[in-house]
Each structure stands twice: as structure tokens, then as C-alpha cells.
Enzyme design. Structure first.
Site, PDB file in Angstrom:
ATOM      1  N   ARG A  46      -5.870  -4.578 -31.156  1.00 34.47           N
ATOM      2  CA  ARG A  46      -5.471  -5.953 -30.817  1.00 34.47           C
ATOM      3  C   ARG A  46      -4.676  -6.547 -31.971  1.00 34.47           C
ATOM      4  NH1 ARG A  46      -8.806  -9.683 -32.056  1.00 34.47           N
ATOM      5  NH2 ARG A  46     -10.666  -8.688 -31.220  1.00 34.47           N
ATOM      6  N   TYR A  98      11.835 -21.893 -15.878  1.00 33.84           N
ATOM      7  CA  TYR A  98      11.174 -20.913 -15.022  1.00 33.84           C
ATOM      8  C   TYR A  98       9.930 -21.548 -14.370  1.00 33.84           C
ATOM      9  CZ  TYR A  98       8.585 -16.714 -13.788  1.00 33.84           C
ATOM     10  OH  TYR A  98       7.877 -15.768 -13.110  1.00 33.84           O
ATOM     11  N   ASP A 170      13.942 -19.671 -24.511  1.00 35.05           N
ATOM     12  CA  ASP A 170      13.660 -18.576 -23.578  1.00 35.05           C
ATOM     13  C   ASP A 170      14.999 -17.881 -23.318  1.00 35.05           C
ATOM     14  OD1 ASP A 170      13.288 -16.934 -21.350  1.00 35.05           O
ATOM     15  OD2 ASP A 170      11.765 -18.246 -20.460  1.00 35.05           O
ATOM     16  N   LYS A 195      12.137  -8.295 -17.390  1.00 33.96           N
ATOM     17  CA  LYS A 195      13.445  -8.397 -16.750  1.00 33.96           C
ATOM     18  C   LYS A 195      14.429  -7.407 -17.401  1.00 33.96           C
ATOM     19  CE  LYS A 195      11.097 -11.618 -14.738  1.00 33.96           C
ATOM     20  NZ  LYS A 195      11.096 -13.018 -15.150  1.00 33.96           N
TER      21      LYS A 195
HETATM   22  C1  LIG Z   1      10.026 -13.982 -15.383  1.00 38.49           C
HETATM   23  C2  LIG Z   1      10.296 -15.045 -16.369  1.00 38.49           C
HETATM   24  C3  LIG Z   1       9.271 -15.549 -17.189  1.00 38.49           C
HETATM   25  C4  LIG Z   1       7.840 -15.076 -17.063  1.00 38.49           C
HETATM   26  O1  LIG Z   1       7.707 -13.746 -17.453  1.00 38.49           O
HETATM   27  P1  LIG Z   1       6.593 -12.734 -16.833  1.00 38.49           P
HETATM   28  O2  LIG Z   1       6.911 -11.469 -17.535  1.00 38.49           O
HETATM   29  O3  LIG Z   1       6.807 -12.686 -15.364  1.00 38.49           O
HETATM   30  O4  LIG Z   1       5.271 -13.299 -17.183  1.00 38.49           O
HETATM   31  C5  LIG Z   1       9.605 -16.511 -18.116  1.00 38.49           C
HETATM   32  N1  LIG Z   1      10.851 -16.988 -18.235  1.00 38.49           N
HETATM   33  C6  LIG Z   1      11.867 -16.536 -17.461  1.00 38.49           C
HETATM   34  C7  LIG Z   1      13.239 -17.096 -17.637  1.00 38.49           C
HETATM   35  C8  LIG Z   1      11.620 -15.558 -16.503  1.00 38.49           C
HETATM   36  O5  LIG Z   1      12.616 -15.136 -15.723  1.00 38.49           O
END
Ligand SMILES: *Cc1c(COP(=O)(O)O)cnc(C)c1O
Length: 377
Positions: A46, A98, A170, A195
Site C-alpha cells: 500500500r 466530469y 484534470d 481513458k
Molecule cells: C472518466 C473520467 C474521470 C473518472 O475516472 P474513472 O477512472 O472512471 O474513475 C474523471 N475525469 C474525467 C475527465 C473522466 O473522463
């Protein structure tokens, strides 16, 4: 090292002990100590795991940060970053963040008295007037999902500095291949690595990189305390994904430009959203702060019925949430990714029922164009 080289030679590139040219999967929870408290740098997975460490080093390099951190999902990364704040603090966020981030702030962290305001961060005056005495951070997404709105990262960093706020970005849609927010003055950059970074629709993960050592210590303390860490197998898959990130992003963007051109000409498409279009709001900012415009397109076909018909006809666009993979994906934000945002708020933001979002993949672009052509008829 230039960007493309960094994806191959950045971070930790192998295993010193064996000469293996990829970081091995250390499927292990604990590590033998020479004497009590005297260990080789790893004591419990961890706190730190060599495979995860390989990934954390490469994301730090790609984002030009001091340190990187890997989490079990993008939301785990975002939640852990929000743990930097105290009850009573206030965070200003981009208004079309998001959906999961919106839900986290409004349904979970609000219960811990972490206050928030959603504001159109493409309007810097509005951002400044929304700052209160308890504001501690500016949290932005650029480009946003699904309307691909652009926020000026450098301008936000000036505001953040002036008011002593942390700037958190982000960077999921742009990826570190196109955009490096830390270089533009951000303090923390984060990703849903599920992604583009993973890129193959096979891992759920989150990544964080920070500009300063002091923040690195605080994030590591939270990562270890909260424990939302990424496992070694998934860490390895992300390192593998990163090796082809440059190639994938180039191929995806080339396909995207052709699809945008096709959609713009089509009589049944009422509006196309893509930051690479000159008429796109924030185009010139996107052109300055990013090396590319990415692979996401949203377009309006006018009604819920027209959108449903198109979805039922496409062959090469998989109807699915998520984005950023080698295969093209299609979705209706109002019904899928943004369903957790209340309907009146969705309409306020312009996320209509006829809005379709596509995440362009690396298929032959002629097949993608032909597919949309027949589906739009
Ligand atoms: C998908 C996404 C998230 C969340 O991520 P997860 O891996 O699904 O928890 C956060 N910000 C953006 C812009 C996203 O497309």
C-alpha cells in the site's frame, strides 16, 4: 528528452537485477527486512510497490512533475486530492466537470463540509469574483466533457497565485502528450488513466503528478492513509499503454480531423464541437496551451429521436461510456455519462438530448466516415 522519447525512455525502463526491458509485475504485498525497520525501500505494497513505482515515475516525467501517484480509478485519484482540504474549505470548479466529479462534490464531500462552487472557468472575471475567504483551490478540466470547453490554464494559475490557491487540472482529455499543465503553472495534474493513457478499454485507474516536493509528501501521506492504490497488474498495463500513447494520439487526431470535416458539411448535423475548429469557443487558447486538439467530438443532431436512430445504425462506433481507446466509442451524454447531473442543470449547460459524443479510435478513417454517412441518412 523530447515527448515521444519520454514515453519510451522516461521513468524506470526495466529491471536492474535481471536486465528485463520492462518493469516486472511485482505481485507482492510485503517485503523482507534485514532488521526491524531496515528495508530496501519497500515495506508494504500500500505504501509502495516496485511496479506501481515504475508507473508513478513515468507519469511524473511525462507531466514534468516532481512525483507521481497511481490510484485504483480516476475518482480515487480525485477523492484523494480533495483530502488535502479541511472541513470548511471551499473549492471552485469548472461548471461542466466530469459527472463523477460533480457527484463526488455534491453528494459525498459536501457531507464533510468541503464546500464548492461551480463556475464557468473560461470566464476569468467570473472566477475571480467567485473566490471567497475560505477558497483553497481552483479545480479545472480542459477541454471539458462533452462540450469541449476550454479554460486558459496559465490565466488560472495567475489567479491561483494571487489568491494563494492550489490549481488542480484534470488533464484526462488532453493527455500529457498534448498538454502539460504543470509547465503552465498548475500545482497538481490528474488523470483518469482508464481513458487515453491505458488506451485499450481494459484498465480502470487514476494518476496524479505534482509540481512541488512538499505537495508530493502530502499526497503520498494521503495515498498511504486512504489506501486507494492501483495494483501491480494494472500498473504494468498502464506502463505498456504509455509506450504507444504518442502513436495512438497522432493516429486518433488525424482521424478526428477528417470526421470533423465530414460532420461539418452534413445537413443533418446542427452543430459540431471540436477545439480544433477556428469558430470553437476558446480555440486560440487551446492552440496556445496544447500541442494538439485531441480525439473527442460532440455534435448535435437536433433531437432525441434522431440521436437514437443514429446510435442504432452505426457499426464501427461502440455504444459505451468511457473514451480514449483504440476503438471508436459513441454515447449520448444526457442519457449516459451525464445522467447523474439533474436535467435542468444539463439544459443550462447545453447538453441537449440530441447531443452525441464520439471518442475517435484508430480504425481506417474511410470506414468511420462511411459508417456515419449511412447512419445519418
Ligand atoms: C472518466 C473520467 C474521470 C473518472 O475516472 P474513472 O477512472 O472512471 O474513475 C474523471 N475525469 C474525467 C475527465 C473522466 O473522463
Amino acid at each position: 528528452m523530447r515527448r515521444k522519447t519520454k514515453m519510451i525512455h522516461g521513468g524506470i525502463t526495466g529491471d536492474e537485477k535481471t536486465g528485463a526491458v520492462s518493469v516486472p509485475i511485482y505481485q507482492v504485498s510485503t517485503y523482507k527486512q534485514e532488521s526491524a525497520g531496515n528495508h530496501s525501500g519497500f515495506e508494504y505494497s500500500r505504501t509502495g510497490n516496485p511496479t506501481r513505482h515504475g508507473l508513478e515515475t513515468v507519469i511524473a516525467d511525462l507531466e514534468n512533475g516532481k512525483a507521481g501517484f497511481a490510484f485504483g480509478s480516476g475518482m480515487a485519484a480525485i477523492t484523494s486530492v480533495m483530502m488535502l482540504f479541511d472541513a470548511g474549505d471551499h473549492v471552485l470548479l469548472t461548471d461542466d466537470v466530469y459527472g463523477g466529479s460533480y457527484r463526488l462534490m455534491t453528494k459525498v464531500l459536501n457531507r464533510f463540509q468541503l464546500h464548492h462552487t461551480f463556475v464557468d472557468t473560461s470566464n476569468s472575471e467570473l472566477v475571480e469574483t467567485s473566490i471567497t475567504e475560505s477558497t483553497k483551490a481552483l479545480y479545472i478540466e480542459t477541454p471539458t466533457n462533452p462540450l469541449l470547453k476550454i479554460t486558459d490554464i496559465k490565466r488560472m494559475s495567475e489567479i491561483a497565485k494571487k489568491h494563494n490557491l492550489l490549481l488542480i487540472v484534470d488533464n484526462t482529455f488532453a493527455t500529457p502528450y498534448w498538454q502539460q499543465p504543470l509547465d503552465l503553472g498548475a500545482d497538481i495534474v490528474l488523470h483518469s488513466a482508464t481513458k487515453y493513457i491505458g488506451g485499450h478499454s481494459d484498465v480502470v485507474a487514476g494518476l496524479v503528478a505534482v509540481r512541488e516536493d512538499e505537495l508530493a509528501d502530502r499526497i503520498h501521506f494521503i495515498q498511504n492513509s486512504v489506501g486507494a492504490v492501483l495494483g501491480p497488474q494494472d500498473s504494468w498495463l498502464l506502463m505498456r499503454g504509455i509506450k504507444t500513447l504518442a502513436l495512438r494520439m497522432e493516429a486518433i487526431e488525424a482521424n478526428t480531423k477528417k470526421l470533423v470535416a465530414f460532420l461539418q458539411e452534413h445537413p443533418n448535423v446542427t452543430k459540431v464541437y471540436y477545439p480544433g475548429l477556428k469558430e470553437h469557443h476558446g480555440h486560440h487558447i487551446a492552440a496556445t496551451q496544447s500541442a494538439g486538439f485531441g480525439g473527442m467530438i460532440s455534435f448535435d443532431v437536433g433531437s432525441e429521436e434522431a440521436a437514437a436512430k443514429l446510435l442504432s445504425r452505426v457499426q464501427f462506433f461502440t455504444l459505451a461510456e468511457s473514451l480514449g481507446a483504440v476503438e471508436s466509442l459513441i454515447s449520448i451524454p444526457a442519457k449516459m455519462t451525464h445522467a447523474s447531473i439533474p436535467a435542468d442543470r444539463r439544459n443550462e449547460l447545453g447538453i441537449t438530448d440530441g447531443l452525441i459524443r464520439i471518442s475517435v479510435g484508430i480504425e481506417d478513417v474511410e470506414d468511420l466516415v462511411d459508417d456515419l454517412k449511412q447512419a445519418l441518412e
